[in-house]
Design a protein around this motif. Sequence first.
Motif, PDB file in Angstrom:
ATOM      1  N   THR A 162      -9.312  32.864  54.124  1.00 16.20           N
ATOM      2  CA  THR A 162      -8.296  31.828  54.304  1.00 16.20           C
ATOM      3  C   THR A 162      -8.861  30.463  53.940  1.00 16.20           C
ATOM      4  OG1 THR A 162      -7.244  33.119  56.048  1.00 16.20           O
ATOM      5  CG2 THR A 162      -6.694  30.789  55.952  1.00 16.20           C
ATOM      6  N   LEU A 163     -10.093  30.186  54.331  1.00 18.04           N
ATOM      7  CA  LEU A 163     -10.730  28.912  53.990  1.00 18.04           C
ATOM      8  C   LEU A 163     -10.774  28.712  52.481  1.00 18.04           C
ATOM      9  CD1 LEU A 163     -12.316  26.362  54.853  1.00 18.04           C
ATOM     10  CD2 LEU A 163     -14.388  27.750  54.688  1.00 18.04           C
ATOM     11  N   ARG A 164     -11.086  29.749  51.741  1.00 19.95           N
ATOM     12  CA  ARG A 164     -11.138  29.648  50.275  1.00 19.95           C
ATOM     13  C   ARG A 164      -9.773  29.317  49.690  1.00 19.95           C
ATOM     14  NH1 ARG A 164     -14.893  34.191  50.601  1.00 19.95           N
ATOM     15  NH2 ARG A 164     -13.106  35.538  50.406  1.00 19.95           N
ATOM     16  N   MET A 165      -8.703  29.687  50.374  1.00 21.77           N
ATOM     17  CA  MET A 165      -7.346  29.417  49.880  1.00 21.77           C
ATOM     18  C   MET A 165      -6.910  27.968  50.112  1.00 21.77           C
ATOM     19  SD  MET A 165      -5.253  32.947  50.751  1.00 21.77           S
ATOM     20  CE  MET A 165      -4.695  32.281  52.276  1.00 21.77           C
ATOM     21  N   PHE A 166      -7.612  27.223  50.959  1.00 18.83           N
ATOM     22  CA  PHE A 166      -7.206  25.844  51.270  1.00 18.83           C
ATOM     23  C   PHE A 166      -7.037  24.997  50.016  1.00 18.83           C
ATOM     24  CE2 PHE A 166      -8.785  25.242  55.919  1.00 18.83           C
ATOM     25  CZ  PHE A 166      -7.909  26.218  56.333  1.00 18.83           C
ATOM     26  N   ASP A 167      -7.942  25.139  49.029  1.00 18.15           N
ATOM     27  CA  ASP A 167      -7.845  24.320  47.826  1.00 18.15           C
ATOM     28  C   ASP A 167      -6.608  24.641  46.992  1.00 18.15           C
ATOM     29  OD1 ASP A 167     -10.123  22.634  48.095  1.00 18.15           O
ATOM     30  OD2 ASP A 167     -11.390  24.334  47.593  1.00 18.15           O
ATOM     31  N   SER A 168      -6.126  25.875  47.057  1.00 15.87           N
ATOM     32  CA  SER A 168      -4.906  26.205  46.306  1.00 15.87           C
ATOM     33  C   SER A 168      -3.649  25.884  47.108  1.00 15.87           C
ATOM     34  CB  SER A 168      -4.906  27.675  45.881  1.00 15.87           C
ATOM     35  OG  SER A 168      -4.951  28.510  47.007  1.00 15.87           O
ATOM     36  N   ILE A 169      -3.752  25.904  48.430  1.00 13.42           N
ATOM     37  CA  ILE A 169      -2.603  25.568  49.290  1.00 13.42           C
ATOM     38  C   ILE A 169      -2.374  24.073  49.326  1.00 13.42           C
ATOM     39  CG2 ILE A 169      -1.703  25.593  51.649  1.00 13.42           C
ATOM     40  CD1 ILE A 169      -3.275  28.221  52.055  1.00 13.42           C
ATOM     41  N   PHE A 170      -3.465  23.315  49.496  1.00 11.63           N
ATOM     42  CA  PHE A 170      -3.380  21.858  49.632  1.00 11.63           C
ATOM     43  C   PHE A 170      -3.908  21.215  48.349  1.00 11.63           C
ATOM     44  CE2 PHE A 170      -4.073  23.536  53.937  1.00 11.63           C
ATOM     45  CZ  PHE A 170      -2.890  23.122  54.510  1.00 11.63           C
ATOM     46  N   LYS A 171      -3.034  21.036  47.375  1.00 12.24           N
ATOM     47  CA  LYS A 171      -3.411  20.425  46.096  1.00 12.24           C
ATOM     48  C   LYS A 171      -3.228  18.919  46.202  1.00 12.24           C
ATOM     49  CE  LYS A 171      -2.388  24.456  43.420  1.00 12.24           C
ATOM     50  NZ  LYS A 171      -1.799  25.038  42.240  1.00 12.24           N
ATOM     51  N   PHE A 172      -4.358  18.212  46.243  1.00  7.21           N
ATOM     52  CA  PHE A 172      -4.310  16.757  46.363  1.00  7.21           C
ATOM     53  C   PHE A 172      -4.657  16.128  45.033  1.00  7.21           C
ATOM     54  CE2 PHE A 172      -5.443  18.133  50.738  1.00  7.21           C
ATOM     55  CZ  PHE A 172      -4.345  17.632  51.384  1.00  7.21           C
ATOM     56  N   VAL A 232      -8.445  14.469  50.414  1.00  5.23           N
ATOM     57  CA  VAL A 232      -7.051  14.058  50.206  1.00  5.23           C
ATOM     58  C   VAL A 232      -6.901  13.231  48.925  1.00  5.23           C
ATOM     59  CG1 VAL A 232      -5.181  12.643  51.161  1.00  5.23           C
ATOM     60  CG2 VAL A 232      -6.445  14.197  52.645  1.00  5.23           C
ATOM     61  N   LYS A 233      -7.900  12.421  48.595  1.00  5.57           N
ATOM     62  CA  LYS A 233      -7.851  11.600  47.380  1.00  5.57           C
ATOM     63  C   LYS A 233      -8.222  12.388  46.125  1.00  5.57           C
ATOM     64  CE  LYS A 233      -8.518   7.114  49.518  1.00  5.57           C
ATOM     65  NZ  LYS A 233      -9.359   5.908  49.608  1.00  5.57           N
ATOM     66  N   GLY A 234      -8.575  13.672  46.298  1.00  4.43           N
ATOM     67  CA  GLY A 234      -8.907  14.519  45.159  1.00  4.43           C
ATOM     68  C   GLY A 234     -10.308  14.300  44.614  1.00  4.43           C
ATOM     69  N   LYS A 235     -11.171  13.621  45.365  1.00  2.26           N
ATOM     70  CA  LYS A 235     -12.533  13.356  44.913  1.00  2.26           C
ATOM     71  C   LYS A 235     -13.468  14.526  45.181  1.00  2.26           C
ATOM     72  CE  LYS A 235     -12.132   8.375  45.277  1.00  2.26           C
ATOM     73  NZ  LYS A 235     -12.668   7.145  45.866  1.00  2.26           N
ATOM     74  N   THR A 236     -13.074  15.407  46.083  1.00  2.00           N
ATOM     75  CA  THR A 236     -13.838  16.620  46.357  1.00  2.00           C
ATOM     76  C   THR A 236     -12.853  17.695  46.815  1.00  2.00           C
ATOM     77  OG1 THR A 236     -15.851  17.498  47.390  1.00  2.00           O
ATOM     78  CG2 THR A 236     -14.397  16.186  48.791  1.00  2.00           C
ATOM     79  N   ALA A 237     -13.324  18.911  46.912  1.00  2.00           N
ATOM     80  CA  ALA A 237     -12.485  20.035  47.329  1.00  2.00           C
ATOM     81  C   ALA A 237     -12.991  20.583  48.659  1.00  2.00           C
ATOM     82  CB  ALA A 237     -12.532  21.133  46.269  1.00  2.00           C
ATOM     83  N   PHE A 238     -12.121  21.294  49.366  1.00  2.00           N
ATOM     84  CA  PHE A 238     -12.524  21.923  50.626  1.00  2.00           C
ATOM     85  C   PHE A 238     -13.764  22.785  50.412  1.00  2.00           C
ATOM     86  CE2 PHE A 238      -8.083  21.102  51.851  1.00  2.00           C
ATOM     87  CZ  PHE A 238      -8.238  20.679  53.157  1.00  2.00           C
ATOM     88  N   GLN A 239     -13.722  23.624  49.368  1.00  2.00           N
ATOM     89  CA  GLN A 239     -14.817  24.557  49.105  1.00  2.00           C
ATOM     90  C   GLN A 239     -16.123  23.805  48.830  1.00  2.00           C
ATOM     91  OE1 GLN A 239     -14.401  27.811  49.492  1.00  2.00           O
ATOM     92  NE2 GLN A 239     -16.449  28.392  48.943  1.00  2.00           N
TER      93      GLN A 239
END
Length: 67
Positions: free
Chosen positions: A57-67, A34-41
């Motif tokens: 779908t998991l790979r899309m999390f970083d583009s869907i949830f831009k923190f 959430v703080k943008g220090k790492t990505a889901f992937q």
Amino acid sequence: IIEIKDSSLKCYYGENEDADVTSKTTHDVMEKIVKGKTAFQKAFMSGELSAKGNFKTLRMFDSIFKF
């Protein structure tokens, strides 16, 4: 649960047996995401986040949830 359907987003606690992706991580890792220090992937690849289901779908999390 984070439920995305069309343009609607719902967040709530519970269980969903029909989820496309189920992931599990710690509060600390989610806070880093959430703080943008790492990505889901990155969290997934490092083993800090586990997942099962549709990995496309998991790979899309970083583009869907831009923190």
